[in-house]
Design a protein around this motif. Structure first.
Motif, PDB file in Angstrom:
ATOM      1  N   PRO A 110       0.827  -1.211   0.000  1.00  0.00           N
ATOM      2  CA  PRO A 110       0.000   0.000   0.000  1.00  0.00           C
ATOM      3  C   PRO A 110       0.859   1.257   0.000  1.00  0.00           C
ATOM      4  N   ILE A 111       0.351   2.277  -0.656  1.00  0.00           N
ATOM      5  CA  ILE A 111       0.955   3.603  -0.640  1.00  0.00           C
ATOM      6  C   ILE A 111       0.139   4.478   0.294  1.00  0.00           C
ATOM      7  N   ASP A 112       0.811   5.139   1.227  1.00  0.00           N
ATOM      8  CA  ASP A 112       0.149   6.048   2.166  1.00  0.00           C
ATOM      9  C   ASP A 112      -0.137   7.355   1.448  1.00  0.00           C
ATOM     10  N   ARG A 113      -1.393   7.612   1.173  1.00  0.00           N
ATOM     11  CA  ARG A 113      -1.704   8.794   0.378  1.00  0.00           C
ATOM     12  C   ARG A 113      -1.352  10.091   1.120  1.00  0.00           C
ATOM     13  N   LEU A 166       0.113   5.314  -7.447  1.00  0.00           N
ATOM     14  CA  LEU A 166       0.115   6.764  -7.627  1.00  0.00           C
ATOM     15  C   LEU A 166      -0.524   7.079  -8.970  1.00  0.00           C
ATOM     16  N   PRO A 167      -1.607   7.855  -9.003  1.00  0.00           N
ATOM     17  CA  PRO A 167      -2.176   8.275 -10.287  1.00  0.00           C
ATOM     18  C   PRO A 167      -1.293   9.357 -10.903  1.00  0.00           C
ATOM     19  N   TYR A 168      -0.848   9.137 -12.120  1.00  0.00           N
ATOM     20  CA  TYR A 168      -0.027  10.167 -12.748  1.00  0.00           C
ATOM     21  C   TYR A 168      -0.274  10.235 -14.258  1.00  0.00           C
ATOM     22  N   VAL A 169       0.542   9.639 -15.111  1.00  0.00           N
ATOM     23  CA  VAL A 169       0.406   9.781 -16.557  1.00  0.00           C
ATOM     24  C   VAL A 169      -0.802   8.991 -17.070  1.00  0.00           C
ATOM     25  N   HIS A 170      -1.520   9.556 -18.033  1.00  0.00           N
ATOM     26  CA  HIS A 170      -2.643   8.830 -18.625  1.00  0.00           C
ATOM     27  C   HIS A 170      -2.963   9.402 -20.008  1.00  0.00           C
ATOM     28  N   ASN A 171      -3.765   8.650 -20.749  1.00  0.00           N
ATOM     29  CA  ASN A 171      -4.136   9.105 -22.096  1.00  0.00           C
ATOM     30  C   ASN A 171      -5.230   8.195 -22.639  1.00  0.00           C
ATOM     31  N   VAL A 172      -5.742   8.579 -23.776  1.00  0.00           N
ATOM     32  CA  VAL A 172      -6.609   7.690 -24.552  1.00  0.00           C
ATOM     33  C   VAL A 172      -5.849   7.299 -25.810  1.00  0.00           C
ATOM     34  N   ASP A 173      -5.953   6.045 -26.181  1.00  0.00           N
ATOM     35  CA  ASP A 173      -5.236   5.522 -27.344  1.00  0.00           C
ATOM     36  C   ASP A 173      -6.213   5.105 -28.427  1.00  0.00           C
ATOM     37  N   SER A 174      -5.677   5.056 -29.624  1.00  0.00           N
ATOM     38  CA  SER A 174      -6.448   4.491 -30.737  1.00  0.00           C
ATOM     39  C   SER A 174      -5.444   3.889 -31.723  1.00  0.00           C
ATOM     40  N   GLY A 310      -1.720   5.444 -16.218  1.00  0.00           N
ATOM     41  CA  GLY A 310      -0.446   5.015 -15.672  1.00  0.00           C
ATOM     42  C   GLY A 310      -0.525   4.810 -14.175  1.00  0.00           C
ATOM     43  N   VAL A 311       0.229   3.829 -13.690  1.00  0.00           N
ATOM     44  CA  VAL A 311       0.299   3.543 -12.255  1.00  0.00           C
ATOM     45  C   VAL A 311       1.758   3.456 -11.836  1.00  0.00           C
ATOM     46  N   MET A 312       2.060   4.024 -10.702  1.00  0.00           N
ATOM     47  CA  MET A 312       3.369   3.850 -10.104  1.00  0.00           C
ATOM     48  C   MET A 312       3.158   3.116  -8.789  1.00  0.00           C
ATOM     49  N   CYS A 313       3.755   1.941  -8.670  1.00  0.00           N
ATOM     50  CA  CYS A 313       3.510   1.061  -7.539  1.00  0.00           C
ATOM     51  C   CYS A 313       4.793   0.827  -6.753  1.00  0.00           C
ATOM     52  N   LEU A 314       4.625   0.589  -5.467  1.00  0.00           N
ATOM     53  CA  LEU A 314       5.752   0.384  -4.565  1.00  0.00           C
ATOM     54  C   LEU A 314       5.906  -1.105  -4.285  1.00  0.00           C
ATOM     55  N   SER A 315       7.089  -1.640  -4.547  1.00  0.00           N
ATOM     56  CA  SER A 315       7.337  -3.065  -4.332  1.00  0.00           C
ATOM     57  C   SER A 315       7.088  -3.448  -2.873  1.00  0.00           C
ATOM     58  N   SER A 316       6.567  -4.624  -2.684  1.00  0.00           N
ATOM     59  CA  SER A 316       6.323  -5.129  -1.329  1.00  0.00           C
ATOM     60  C   SER A 316       7.624  -5.367  -0.575  1.00  0.00           C
ATOM     61  N   LYS A 317       8.748  -5.386  -1.264  1.00  0.00           N
ATOM     62  CA  LYS A 317      10.046  -5.653  -0.634  1.00  0.00           C
ATOM     63  C   LYS A 317      10.854  -4.385  -0.335  1.00  0.00           C
ATOM     64  N   THR A 318      10.352  -3.227  -0.720  1.00  0.00           N
ATOM     65  CA  THR A 318      11.107  -1.988  -0.552  1.00  0.00           C
ATOM     66  C   THR A 318      10.887  -1.400   0.840  1.00  0.00           C
ATOM     67  N   THR A 319      11.964  -1.073   1.517  1.00  0.00           N
ATOM     68  CA  THR A 319      11.893  -0.564   2.888  1.00  0.00           C
ATOM     69  C   THR A 319      12.929   0.543   3.096  1.00  0.00           C
ATOM     70  N   MET A 330       7.977   9.645  -6.398  1.00  0.00           N
ATOM     71  CA  MET A 330       6.556   9.723  -6.706  1.00  0.00           C
ATOM     72  C   MET A 330       6.066  11.164  -6.613  1.00  0.00           C
ATOM     73  N   ASN A 331       6.458  11.853  -5.554  1.00  0.00           N
ATOM     74  CA  ASN A 331       6.055  13.247  -5.397  1.00  0.00           C
ATOM     75  C   ASN A 331       6.628  14.122  -6.513  1.00  0.00           C
ATOM     76  N   TRP A 332       7.836  13.815  -6.938  1.00  0.00           N
ATOM     77  CA  TRP A 332       8.458  14.580  -8.020  1.00  0.00           C
ATOM     78  C   TRP A 332       7.620  14.525  -9.284  1.00  0.00           C
ATOM     79  N   TRP A 333       7.028  13.373  -9.571  1.00  0.00           N
ATOM     80  CA  TRP A 333       6.248  13.222 -10.791  1.00  0.00           C
ATOM     81  C   TRP A 333       5.055  14.184 -10.841  1.00  0.00           C
ATOM     82  N   LEU A 334       4.540  14.568  -9.682  1.00  0.00           N
ATOM     83  CA  LEU A 334       3.386  15.467  -9.645  1.00  0.00           C
ATOM     84  C   LEU A 334       3.787  16.921  -9.380  1.00  0.00           C
ATOM     85  N   SER A 335       5.078  17.225  -9.467  1.00  0.00           N
ATOM     86  CA  SER A 335       5.578  18.537  -9.036  1.00  0.00           C
ATOM     87  C   SER A 335       5.525  19.618 -10.106  1.00  0.00           C
ATOM     88  N   GLY A 336       5.153  19.289 -11.341  1.00  0.00           N
ATOM     89  CA  GLY A 336       5.017  20.309 -12.375  1.00  0.00           C
ATOM     90  C   GLY A 336       5.835  20.041 -13.617  1.00  0.00           C
TER      91      GLY A 336
END
Length: 427
Positions: A110-113, A166-174, A310-319, A330-336
């Motif tokens: 889980p990611i702590d929002r 983390l919700p970040y990049v997204h688009n519609v494709d065709s 797009g999803v950015m996920c945190l590995s269950s093994k990362t500490t 993750m925060n950097w991605w939403l920084s502008g």
């Protein structure tokens, strides 16, 4: 980012120790002082070429004082690795259709929002499923259905303090087509997924090699051409899969498909070399091709787009310190700045207003508002990808995301779809 944070994440001088040895032959000798300099935290990021770009890595390392190791690969390849070897990565970047697989495999945590600095700026698309009240939801797994971790540890749409990505990049494709060869259509009126199965382009059609993406492109094409009708295109039954692939097998045997591609550069090469005139396509490929003077059109199908988030996920093994550094990334991605960078490739970010100041007025009006470009616009490579007066295919952000046919989805029949897909490719 303040200086203290950067110092905490960057390399710091930890300690200097001086040890004296015992006197030998009535004289003292001293060891050379040992300086211990911890290396910068290393965050290993596994994902696709869509977001694992060298320009982004270099900028993030400079901004954050961390070290990033990018491992890009094909969609199916990286999903298999992530779901079976969570110890091999710290962050995973792909699409929301991978979330169910990763969560059920215990590969992500889980990611702590509350640790996501700009959480309150994230727009309604991810949190409630649509940008505007009148927008189509689209079939399949809209990302809001997978975002929040429920009290029973399942994934759902009811807001909680823990999220799966983390919700970040997204688009519609065709699909993209070379308008020098394929007659230009009218967006939302004549452009249709059925064009992928038009006999005029036999031998010059290419599809993305990803069963949770390419399968939907072809299902939409089969349905649009009137060859089959599906009850719920976001959740095909096994019998519907049998029907779909029987139809596709006839096209394959007839030499209709040029092949499949697994990366954006590969899709660009297929069209730039003239091997494909119409193909599944991601937005950066369209603008790359235009930068090479290929008149590539990104279709706005009347049936609706295939959407992805797009999803950015945190590995269950990362500490520990690496986990802290991963949160900073993750925060950097939403920084502008990152949102502005990917806007120039045709992608959107979940908190676009923060990126607005990093874009010129002409860029914002073109990429987000769907207005004619006031000037020539450059892409991320420095090439002009939009000429003054051009409008974005499909129009504004709201217009495009109001016309979703289906979201990238891992269906209940996923195992069967994977088997059919592999048989289709190997046939």
């Amino acid at each position: 980012m303040n200086l203290n944070r950067r110092e905490m994440l960057g390399a710091t001088l930890a300690s200097v120790t001086v040890a004296a040895s015992r006197a030998v032959n009535a004289s003292e000798t001293f060891e050379t002082p040992t300086i211990h300099v911890p290396s910068r935290p290393v965050v290993r990021v596994l994902g696709t070429h869509v977001t694992l770009q060298e320009d982004l890595r270099i900028r993030a390392e400079a901004d954050l004082g961390i070290q990033l190791e990018f491992t890009p690969g094909g969609s199916a390849e990286v999903l298999h690795r992530a779901s079976t070897r969570p110890e091999s990565f710290d962050l995973y970047e792909q699409w929301s259709n991978s979330i169910r697989v990763l969560w059920q495999a215990g590969a992500i945590q889980p990611i702590d929002r509350n640790r996501i600095r700009y959480w309150d700026e994230i727009n309604p698309l991810t949190r409630v499923g649509r940008l505007t009240p009148d927008a189509k939801n689209g079939a399949g797994d809209a990302p809001n259905k997978l975002l929040f971790i429920q009290p029973d540890r399942t994934l759902g749409g009811s807001s909680t303090e823990e999220v799966s990505f983390l919700p970040y990049v997204h688009n519609v494709d065709s699909f993209g087509y070379n308008a020098a060869i394929v007659p230009r259509g009218i967006p939302y009126e004549t452009e249709s997924w059925a064009w992928l199965l038009d006999e005029r382009w036999a031998g010059q059609v290419s599809i993305v090699n990803e069963p949770t993406i390419g399968l939907f492109d072809l299902a939409l094409a089969v349905q649009a051409k009137g060859l089959a009708e599906f009850d719920d295109i976001g959740d095909l039954s096994e019998s519907e899969l049998e029907t779909l692939f029987q139809i596709l097998e006839d096209f394959r045997r007839g030499g209709h498909f040029r092949g499949v591609w697994s990366s954006v550069p590969a899709s660009v090469d297929l069209m730039s070399r003239g091997e494909a005139v119409i193909e599944s396509m991601f937005s950066p490929a369209v603008f790359d091709l235009r930068g090479r003077d290929v008149d590539c059109v990104y279709a706005s199908p009347k049936e609706g787009y295939r959407a992805w988030h797009g999803v950015m996920c945190l590995s269950s093994k990362t500490t520990g310190a690496v986990k802290d550094a991963a949160y900073e990334y993750m925060n950097w991605w939403l920084s502008g700045w990152p949102g502005a960078f990917i806007a120039r490739q045709g992608y959107y970010i979940s908190n676009p207003q923060r990126s607005r100041g990093e874009l010129s007025a002409a860029e914002w009006d073109y990429w987000y508002e769907g207005k004619p470009a006031a000037t020539d616009l450059q892409g991320t490579t420095g090439r002009v990808v939009v000429k003054a007066g051009q409008k974005r295919d499909g129009g504004s952000y709201e217009k495009r995301f109001s016309n979703i046919a289906v979201w990238n989805t891992v269906m209940n029949s996923y195992e069967a779809s994977l088997r059919h897909w592999n048989e289709f490719l190997s046939g």
